[in-house]
Each structure stands twice: as structure tokens, then as C-alpha cells.
Design a protein around this motif. Sequence first.
Motif, PDB file in Angstrom:
ATOM      1  N   SER A 172      50.919  25.215  23.090  1.00 54.28           N
ATOM      2  CA  SER A 172      49.883  25.784  23.962  1.00 54.28           C
ATOM      3  C   SER A 172      49.687  27.264  23.654  1.00 54.28           C
ATOM      4  N   LYS A 173      50.785  27.976  23.391  1.00 52.82           N
ATOM      5  CA  LYS A 173      50.684  29.404  23.066  1.00 52.82           C
ATOM      6  C   LYS A 173      50.023  29.611  21.707  1.00 52.82           C
ATOM      7  N   LYS A 174      50.359  28.744  20.755  1.00 54.33           N
ATOM      8  CA  LYS A 174      49.754  28.869  19.420  1.00 54.33           C
ATOM      9  C   LYS A 174      48.253  28.604  19.473  1.00 54.33           C
ATOM     10  N   ILE A 175      47.863  27.599  20.229  1.00 52.62           N
ATOM     11  CA  ILE A 175      46.437  27.246  20.322  1.00 52.62           C
ATOM     12  C   ILE A 175      45.670  28.325  21.089  1.00 52.62           C
ATOM     13  N   ALA A 176      46.259  28.831  22.169  1.00 53.28           N
ATOM     14  CA  ALA A 176      45.601  29.905  22.921  1.00 53.28           C
ATOM     15  C   ALA A 176      45.469  31.173  22.086  1.00 53.28           C
ATOM     16  N   MET A 211      47.284  23.597  29.364  1.00 53.08           N
ATOM     17  CA  MET A 211      48.041  24.843  29.524  1.00 53.08           C
ATOM     18  C   MET A 211      47.408  25.970  28.716  1.00 53.08           C
ATOM     19  N   ALA A 212      46.910  25.653  27.516  1.00 51.95           N
ATOM     20  CA  ALA A 212      46.251  26.670  26.691  1.00 51.95           C
ATOM     21  C   ALA A 212      45.013  27.227  27.385  1.00 51.95           C
ATOM     22  N   HIS A 213      44.313  26.362  28.132  1.00 55.99           N
ATOM     23  CA  HIS A 213      43.080  26.771  28.800  1.00 55.99           C
ATOM     24  C   HIS A 213      43.329  27.370  30.184  1.00 55.99           C
ATOM     25  N   SER A 214      44.595  27.462  30.592  1.00 61.70           N
ATOM     26  CA  SER A 214      44.885  27.939  31.946  1.00 61.70           C
ATOM     27  C   SER A 214      44.759  29.447  32.086  1.00 61.70           C
ATOM     28  N   GLY A 215      44.670  30.155  30.976  1.00 68.87           N
ATOM     29  CA  GLY A 215      44.571  31.618  31.027  1.00 68.87           C
ATOM     30  C   GLY A 215      43.701  32.139  29.901  1.00 68.87           C
ATOM     31  N   ASP A 216      44.023  33.345  29.427  1.00 71.88           N
ATOM     32  CA  ASP A 216      43.247  33.966  28.352  1.00 71.88           C
ATOM     33  C   ASP A 216      43.391  33.170  27.058  1.00 71.88           C
ATOM     34  N   GLN A 217      42.320  33.164  26.271  1.00 73.43           N
ATOM     35  CA  GLN A 217      42.369  32.593  24.933  1.00 73.43           C
ATOM     36  C   GLN A 217      41.812  33.624  23.950  1.00 73.43           C
ATOM     37  N   VAL A 218      42.484  33.756  22.834  1.00 74.22           N
ATOM     38  CA  VAL A 218      42.090  34.747  21.838  1.00 74.22           C
ATOM     39  C   VAL A 218      41.030  34.134  20.929  1.00 74.22           C
ATOM     40  N   ASP A 219      39.929  34.820  20.806  1.00 71.46           N
ATOM     41  CA  ASP A 219      38.829  34.358  19.942  1.00 71.46           C
ATOM     42  C   ASP A 219      38.906  35.101  18.610  1.00 71.46           C
ATOM     43  N   GLU A 225      48.782  12.149  25.553  1.00 69.57           N
ATOM     44  CA  GLU A 225      49.143  12.842  26.791  1.00 69.57           C
ATOM     45  C   GLU A 225      49.672  14.252  26.494  1.00 69.57           C
ATOM     46  N   THR A 226      50.534  14.335  25.482  1.00 66.94           N
ATOM     47  CA  THR A 226      51.132  15.628  25.140  1.00 66.94           C
ATOM     48  C   THR A 226      50.068  16.607  24.674  1.00 66.94           C
ATOM     49  N   ALA A 227      49.099  16.115  23.893  1.00 67.76           N
ATOM     50  CA  ALA A 227      47.993  16.971  23.444  1.00 67.76           C
ATOM     51  C   ALA A 227      47.151  17.423  24.637  1.00 67.76           C
ATOM     52  N   ASP A 228      46.907  16.520  25.581  1.00 69.09           N
ATOM     53  CA  ASP A 228      46.139  16.889  26.779  1.00 69.09           C
ATOM     54  C   ASP A 228      46.872  17.945  27.601  1.00 69.09           C
ATOM     55  N   LEU A 229      48.190  17.788  27.741  1.00 61.72           N
ATOM     56  CA  LEU A 229      48.982  18.775  28.471  1.00 61.72           C
ATOM     57  C   LEU A 229      48.922  20.127  27.767  1.00 61.72           C
ATOM     58  N   THR A 230      49.029  20.105  26.438  1.00 60.68           N
ATOM     59  CA  THR A 230      48.985  21.336  25.644  1.00 60.68           C
ATOM     60  C   THR A 230      47.661  22.064  25.851  1.00 60.68           C
ATOM     61  N   LYS A 284      53.958   4.866  33.170  1.00 57.20           N
ATOM     62  CA  LYS A 284      52.550   4.661  32.803  1.00 57.20           C
ATOM     63  C   LYS A 284      51.988   5.902  32.109  1.00 57.20           C
ATOM     64  N   GLU A 285      50.931   5.684  31.336  1.00 58.28           N
ATOM     65  CA  GLU A 285      50.272   6.785  30.633  1.00 58.28           C
ATOM     66  C   GLU A 285      49.241   7.420  31.559  1.00 58.28           C
ATOM     67  N   LEU A 286      49.305   8.743  31.673  1.00 63.38           N
ATOM     68  CA  LEU A 286      48.370   9.461  32.534  1.00 63.38           C
ATOM     69  C   LEU A 286      47.058   9.707  31.809  1.00 63.38           C
ATOM     70  N   SER A 287      45.963   9.761  32.552  1.00 68.32           N
ATOM     71  CA  SER A 287      44.662  10.055  31.955  1.00 68.32           C
ATOM     72  C   SER A 287      44.535  11.550  31.715  1.00 68.32           C
ATOM     73  N   SER A 288      43.565  11.927  30.877  1.00 73.86           N
ATOM     74  CA  SER A 288      43.298  13.342  30.619  1.00 73.86           C
ATOM     75  C   SER A 288      42.949  14.059  31.917  1.00 73.86           C
ATOM     76  N   GLU A 289      42.210  13.383  32.785  1.00 70.86           N
ATOM     77  CA  GLU A 289      41.795  13.982  34.051  1.00 70.86           C
ATOM     78  C   GLU A 289      42.988  14.228  34.968  1.00 70.86           C
ATOM     79  N   GLU A 290      43.923  13.293  34.980  1.00 73.81           N
ATOM     80  CA  GLU A 290      45.112  13.459  35.821  1.00 73.81           C
ATOM     81  C   GLU A 290      45.962  14.641  35.350  1.00 73.81           C
ATOM     82  N   ILE A 291      46.114  14.775  34.033  1.00 79.23           N
ATOM     83  CA  ILE A 291      46.912  15.887  33.505  1.00 79.23           C
ATOM     84  C   ILE A 291      46.224  17.219  33.792  1.00 79.23           C
ATOM     85  N   ALA A 292      44.914  17.281  33.607  1.00 76.65           N
ATOM     86  CA  ALA A 292      44.173  18.510  33.895  1.00 76.65           C
ATOM     87  C   ALA A 292      44.268  18.877  35.379  1.00 76.65           C
TER      88      ALA A 292
END
Length: 443
Positions: free
Chosen positions: A186-190, A62-70, A54-59, A14-22
Motif C-alpha cells: 500500500s505504501k509503495k503504490i501510494a 489502504m493506499a487510497h486512504s490518504g495522500d498519494q504521490v503523483d 482480496e489482498t489487492a483490494d485491501l492494498t 468466505k471471500e469478501l467483496s471489494s465493496e466490503e473491504i472498502a
Amino acid sequence: MRTVDIIHSKRDGKELSSEEIAFLVEGYTKGEIPDYQMSAWAMAVYFNGMSARETADLTLAMAHSGDQVDLSSIPGIKVDKHSTGGVGDTTTLIVGPLVAAAGIPVAKMSGRGLGHTGGTIDKLEAIPGFAVERTTEQFLAQVREIGLAVVGQTGNLTPADKKLYGLRDVTATVESIPLIASSIMSKKIASGADAIVLDVKTGRGAFMKSLDDSIKLAQAMVDIGTEVGRETVAVITNMDEPLGPSIGNSLEVLEAIDTLGGRGPAELTEICLELAAHMVRLGGKADGEAEAKELVTRLLDNGEALAKLKQFIAAQEGDSRVAEDPARLPQAARRVDVPAPEEGYVAAIDAEALGITAMLLGAGRATKEDKIDLAVGIKLFKRVGDPVKKGEPLAELYINREDSAETAEMMERTAAAFTIASAPAEKLKLIYAVITKDGIRKL
């Protein structure tokens, strides 16, 4: 929401929701979800896959799990480039200055080498004095001032990915395209880039050995970029033989200098111009690929790209005189030729085997704790398709250790990486396909 229910859903396809992945990513990062449950989920993904959403939500999770470069304080469209890893791949040292010379800011975080693949940060440290660690303020100021900075990854960038990757490595779930794609992206986006160019390697010396799998991975990453609003282009390039003839940190820096000076290997130059052209187009400095290719070729020919490299080295406290005086780079104590065992034509070169041999010489790491020798490596004299005479050098080893038995073993390993046939072999194709949000264009 319960972790076991999420595992159950993915187990059943089954496909997971954005909330479930987060929920899953946040709980695992905080230590609230144990390894055994995350392992079960990863195995379910391995067998059942994930949708593009789903893959975009997972990405993003993970990108938001730590520091993000502005990077918003840097004017212009910031374009990042990532390679999936290979042998003799010094493209960042060439493409970065080339793109920056075109007026596109390149703010890049790179990693170190492990196993048979080299790391950009290790190569830069072969330049005397070069500082790979900068504060965020120094990093941003340098890009604003000269258009280019390359630093090591921050300690808290995508901690969820670091933790999940370590788990996948010991649970036989590394080879899952959604998990690989989300890990890279995730690393590229962060890291904050507005657009991304991916150099996806395929072949013996690459992580993805088959062209079909490489295209699937590239498509997954382009889909992620599209889903999260970062225009992404992937170029599928050949890693059945080393990209450039130099394997080893100091040797690859010298090769990058030669290439930016218009004296580089044809294959390496061609791929760097291709990657740079895509970055220039995404950065808004050219209307199409042809115009972008013309621009970056001109910057290579007129010396502006080499001048940018010198400026970049000096900005990060390195000795920019290495561009005119390569002897300032670390030098190996000995050079040993590896003769061809027979006459014929080079039919194949095992890039992975040569990468491992360079690692054993000291140019790479078997574990993250290993210390590397910046001077040692391998210089190839032949490529696939070249004729060779018996006793003619196939390659040259750059060695610091004095162990004669070890030297003999390294010579034997290097020679064994070359397949010599009696009939002429075709030159290998360099670029297989370009993948964008509009589809796959095979070349």
C-alpha cells in the motif's frame, strides 16, 4: 452493510467483496468502526487468510486512504525498491544512485529504523546538512533534474495502514502474510511508482525467519502488484548474517561510498547489482537480466554511479565532500576490538543479536521517540566460513559513551553473536530466489 456481517463472513472462511473491504477500511480510518471489531476481523484473516484479489483490494483501499504521490510529471518509467528490513543493509544508498545513473528516475520515500533494523533516512542524516524533508514540488523537481530523490514518508501516506498496523501489533496478528503484504505494498503504490523491486530478507536478522515464509510473502506482494497493474519483482536474499560488515549510520554511509567507488564488500556489491539490474530491466533500459547486469556493472566500474551519489547529496543540501573525505561524517570517540575467544572457523553470525547490540550502543531506537547516535556502531572483520585465531578481532565497536561496564557488556554481546566451530563452514548463499508474475526461479 454491517461490520459484524463482514467479520462473520471472514470468520467462516468466505471471500469478501471489494465493496466490503472498502467499507471496512474507510470506516476504520474515519473512526466509525471500533478497534474491537477491526481486531476481530484481523484475527479472522490471520486464521483464514485472503485471496490474491482480496489482498489487492485491501492494498488499494489502504493506499487510497490518504495522500498519494503523483509522479506523472516525471518522464520515464519510475521504479521503486523496498527492503523488508535487515542488519547492515545499506542497499538503497547504493542502488538508488546506480539506477539513476542508468537513466531511470528513482523517487523514493523511506523510513527510519526501529529495533534491530536500520532506517535509510537515519543513514542519510549522518551526512552533514542532508535534508530528508522536502516539499512535494522540491521532491518532483529534483527527480526530474537529476533522476533521484530520497525523502521521509509524508504524514498522511496510508493512514489506514498506520492505524491497522498499530492494532495488529497489540492483538497478535502481525504475522499474517496477506496483512504484511498489503501493508508494504500500500505504501509503495501510494508513493506512485510504475514498477517495484522488493528485497525480501530471510533468516535470523530478518522479519521472516524461514525461507518458505519469505517466499510466500514475496509471492503475495508480486501477486498484489500484478493485480493492480504495477509490475513487481521480488528477490529473496539472505539475512542469516549482516549483509555488509558495517552496522551503524555513519559507518554504513561510508560503506555505500566505498561500494560505489568499487571498493565495497563483495556480498553487498553482488546484491546491489542484482537489485539494480532488475530495476533497470523494469525501467526499460535493458532487454533482459544479462544486459541489465552488464549496464549497472559498467556504471559502478566507470565512476558514474559515485558521481550520481555526490550529485544527489548536494541536491538535498548535504556535504558531498564526504565522498572524498569520510572524516566529515560523524566520528565515534573510541574504537574497541572484540577478540575471538577461541580458534576455529566462523560457523554462524546472529545478525539480529548484532543489530540489537548496535541499537544498545545508540545506533538505533528501541522506541520511536529514542534519539540515535549517528557515529556509533559495529564493524565486522569476519564472515561465516572465515578462519579465525584466538584473540584475533572478530569485530570493532565504535563507541561514544565512557561507561566501562557497558563497554564490556557490548563486547560480550558481540562475541556471543559469533559461533566458532572446529571444522570449516560453508559460505552462506546470498540470493535464494527471484519471483516474478511468471513464477518462482530458485537460484
